[in-house]
Motif scaffolding. Sequence first.
Motif, mmCIF file in Angstrom:
data_model
loop_
_atom_site.group_PDB
_atom_site.id
_atom_site.type_symbol
_atom_site.label_atom_id
_atom_site.label_comp_id
_atom_site.label_asym_id
_atom_site.label_seq_id
_atom_site.Cartn_x
_atom_site.Cartn_y
_atom_site.Cartn_z
ATOM 1 N N GLY A 32 -88.844 107.794 44.985
ATOM 2 C CA GLY A 32 -90.077 107.408 44.304
ATOM 3 C C GLY A 32 -90.372 105.924 44.445
ATOM 4 N N LEU A 33 -89.331 105.121 44.530
ATOM 5 C CA LEU A 33 -89.451 103.691 44.813
ATOM 6 C C LEU A 33 -88.793 103.445 46.159
ATOM 7 N N PRO A 34 -89.566 103.374 47.252
ATOM 8 C CA PRO A 34 -89.001 103.286 48.598
ATOM 9 C C PRO A 34 -88.400 101.924 48.901
ATOM 10 N N PHE A 35 -87.679 101.880 50.012
ATOM 11 C CA PHE A 35 -87.053 100.649 50.477
ATOM 12 C C PHE A 35 -88.118 99.562 50.670
ATOM 13 N N GLY A 36 -87.814 98.367 50.131
ATOM 14 C CA GLY A 36 -88.726 97.238 50.273
ATOM 15 C C GLY A 36 -89.764 97.136 49.186
ATOM 16 N N LYS A 37 -89.867 98.133 48.327
ATOM 17 C CA LYS A 37 -90.843 98.105 47.253
ATOM 18 C C LYS A 37 -90.540 96.953 46.298
ATOM 19 N N ARG A 38 -91.578 96.185 45.980
ATOM 20 C CA ARG A 38 -91.412 95.072 45.045
ATOM 21 C C ARG A 38 -91.585 95.585 43.627
ATOM 22 N N LEU A 39 -90.646 95.227 42.766
ATOM 23 C CA LEU A 39 -90.702 95.628 41.367
ATOM 24 C C LEU A 39 -91.471 94.589 40.548
ATOM 25 N N PRO A 40 -92.007 94.983 39.411
ATOM 26 C CA PRO A 40 -92.686 94.002 38.541
ATOM 27 C C PRO A 40 -91.713 92.912 38.095
ATOM 28 N N SER A 41 -92.229 91.759 37.811
ATOM 29 C CA SER A 41 -91.368 90.704 37.287
ATOM 30 C C SER A 41 -90.845 91.119 35.915
ATOM 31 N N THR A 42 -89.760 90.529 35.497
ATOM 32 C CA THR A 42 -89.181 90.882 34.205
ATOM 33 C C THR A 42 -90.144 90.589 33.063
ATOM 34 N N ARG A 43 -90.933 89.506 33.222
ATOM 35 C CA ARG A 43 -91.888 89.153 32.167
ATOM 36 C C ARG A 43 -92.997 90.202 32.073
ATOM 37 N N GLN A 62 -78.141 95.069 35.970
ATOM 38 C CA GLN A 62 -77.254 96.180 36.286
ATOM 39 C C GLN A 62 -77.609 96.796 37.641
ATOM 40 N N LEU A 63 -78.884 96.938 37.933
ATOM 41 C CA LEU A 63 -79.313 97.495 39.219
ATOM 42 C C LEU A 63 -78.933 96.583 40.376
ATOM 43 N N VAL A 64 -79.024 95.268 40.162
ATOM 44 C CA VAL A 64 -78.613 94.318 41.196
ATOM 45 C C VAL A 64 -77.118 94.420 41.448
ATOM 46 N N SER A 65 -76.324 94.484 40.359
ATOM 47 C CA SER A 65 -74.872 94.533 40.511
ATOM 48 C C SER A 65 -74.416 95.805 41.221
ATOM 49 N N GLU A 70 -82.417 94.006 44.972
ATOM 50 C CA GLU A 70 -81.944 92.651 45.262
ATOM 51 C C GLU A 70 -82.966 91.643 44.762
ATOM 52 N N ALA A 71 -82.448 90.492 44.341
ATOM 53 C CA ALA A 71 -83.321 89.422 43.850
ATOM 54 C C ALA A 71 -83.543 88.415 44.977
ATOM 55 N N VAL A 72 -84.802 88.236 45.386
ATOM 56 C CA VAL A 72 -85.154 87.272 46.432
ATOM 57 C C VAL A 72 -85.742 86.030 45.754
ATOM 58 N N PRO A 73 -85.115 84.870 45.939
ATOM 59 C CA PRO A 73 -85.580 83.657 45.264
ATOM 60 C C PRO A 73 -87.078 83.395 45.497
ATOM 61 N N TYR A 74 -87.781 83.073 44.420
ATOM 62 C CA TYR A 74 -89.197 82.721 44.412
ATOM 63 C C TYR A 74 -90.125 83.877 44.798
ATOM 64 N N ARG A 75 -89.567 85.068 45.018
ATOM 65 C CA ARG A 75 -90.414 86.204 45.392
ATOM 66 C C ARG A 75 -90.320 87.357 44.406
ATOM 67 N N VAL A 79 -86.504 96.751 46.230
ATOM 68 C CA VAL A 79 -85.609 97.904 46.364
ATOM 69 C C VAL A 79 -84.804 97.780 47.648
ATOM 70 N N CYS A 80 -83.492 97.985 47.546
ATOM 71 C CA CYS A 80 -82.609 97.910 48.710
ATOM 72 C C CYS A 80 -82.689 99.209 49.516
ATOM 73 N N GLU A 81 -82.219 99.125 50.763
ATOM 74 C CA GLU A 81 -82.153 100.315 51.613
ATOM 75 C C GLU A 81 -80.916 101.123 51.225
ATOM 76 N N LEU A 82 -81.119 102.341 50.734
ATOM 77 C CA LEU A 82 -80.016 103.133 50.184
ATOM 78 C C LEU A 82 -79.916 104.510 50.821
ATOM 79 N N GLU A 83 -80.326 104.627 52.055
ATOM 80 C CA GLU A 83 -80.345 105.950 52.680
ATOM 81 C C GLU A 83 -78.967 106.582 52.681
ATOM 82 N N GLY A 84 -77.918 105.800 53.000
ATOM 83 C CA GLY A 84 -76.559 106.354 53.046
ATOM 84 C C GLY A 84 -76.094 106.817 51.687
#
Length: 496
Positions: A32-43, A62-65, A70-75, A79-84
Amino acid sequence: MNDLTISLDAGSPVPLYEQIYQYLKQEIQNGGLPFGKRLPSTRNLANYLQVSRTTVDMAYGQLVSEGYIEAVPYRGYFVCELEGIYNLETECKRKTSAVQQVKQEFQYDFSPSGVDLNNFPHNVWRKLSKNILMEDNKKFFQLGDPQGEYEFRTTIAEYLHQARGMSVSPEQIVVGAGNDFLLLLLCNMFGIRKKFAMESPTYRKAYDLLSNLSNEVRIVEMDEAGMRIDSLEASGADIAYVMPSHHFPLGIVMPVKRRMQLLEWASRSEERYIIEDDYDSEFRYRGKPIPALQGFDRNGKVIYIGTFSKSIAPAIRVSYLVLPERLMETYRRRGRMISSTVSRVDQLLISDFLNGGYYERHLNKMRTVYKSRHDLLLEELKDFQNICTISGENAGVHILLTFHNGMTEEEAIRRAAEVGVGVYGLSRYFVGNENENEQKSKLPVKEAIVEKKVADQEKTVDQKNAMPESSTVILGYANVEENEIRTAVELLRNVW
């Protein structure tokens, strides 16, 4: 954010951050949330859900850990690539489903190996675990004493003195992951080709283990008092394996006179020993707990095996040996080379569980729970007396039903299974017959005390003709709730 239809339940016992985390994790796994999808900011997500920003931060963290985002600085967060991982989890679910289909499931399962886990003290266990791990002691993650932590062994010695009437020192105790491992350790200490004496029926896993380790297992006859001493003497065995405080599966309690005879048999030779398996002595419903056979031993002949698996939970996998002092030198030469199979954290955890009085409270609670189920089951089975005899009801967490209306064990099991009730045959615990199929279909049962007719060189009786067909089933009630007992017995009443 329009595609994030997160519905939070403020009244749920599940924390809000975990609800957010679970939703996002599932969406990522399901695509439902594909690879590369940007999530809303925490705020923004916090404002949208009307929760604190800290709550969203915890979910994202928790999702990052775990590698889902993944958290990309300033962006922002992506969503990470999780096919495997996705394929792996799908395959695991598929295999689990296939296994469940193969395994026969019962709506009401009277398994004799069941344990009630609904009353497990989760909060206490969690608190003690947290306290131990907060000490930040690096030694917990190093190999400890092969015998087990001295503190834990001291706690066990004190418990055995109080509860089982035994006077032992921590130096005599060896901790191991389950009774099976401890039997392996004993076999390593004694060497191969020892002659073990066992009753029939008996604890099947112990028989199989000893038989498969190049040991000769002699089957010894038993009566209403347990292992017969004349048959034991005639067997030529070096080591007798017994369950004197509560025989499994017959429920026999060995009286003091037979215990003294057994100890006297062992004292006749330096090489003779008794293995006392005391697996569920905590649960007794009439009179006081039966003292351990080891408490009567004055000649260093009894090897005691105890466990916390039955009284706490099977997954605990913590058991212990109490070795006679005369065997400690043998252990030092042949046993200490094997590292402890129980983690130091688990040992200290159970030690705190006992020392804090939690174990005693848990046992008292479980005795009450099991006693209530025990009494209810016997009450519900009262009108079965015209078709069967009940035995083994004074201790443990199972009873035996021996039919005298012509119904065989196999037929009783089949009829019960047809209405979704699992009961188990006594035949699976008989040992010593080379023809396994014949053994399971021809079993001696008389007034609920089963005597195995073993043919030996001195006997001329045809064993096949001496063994009537089995008609005994086992009903364990540890993991069956009271309302389930009523319903299940009613179903059995209709088919039996």
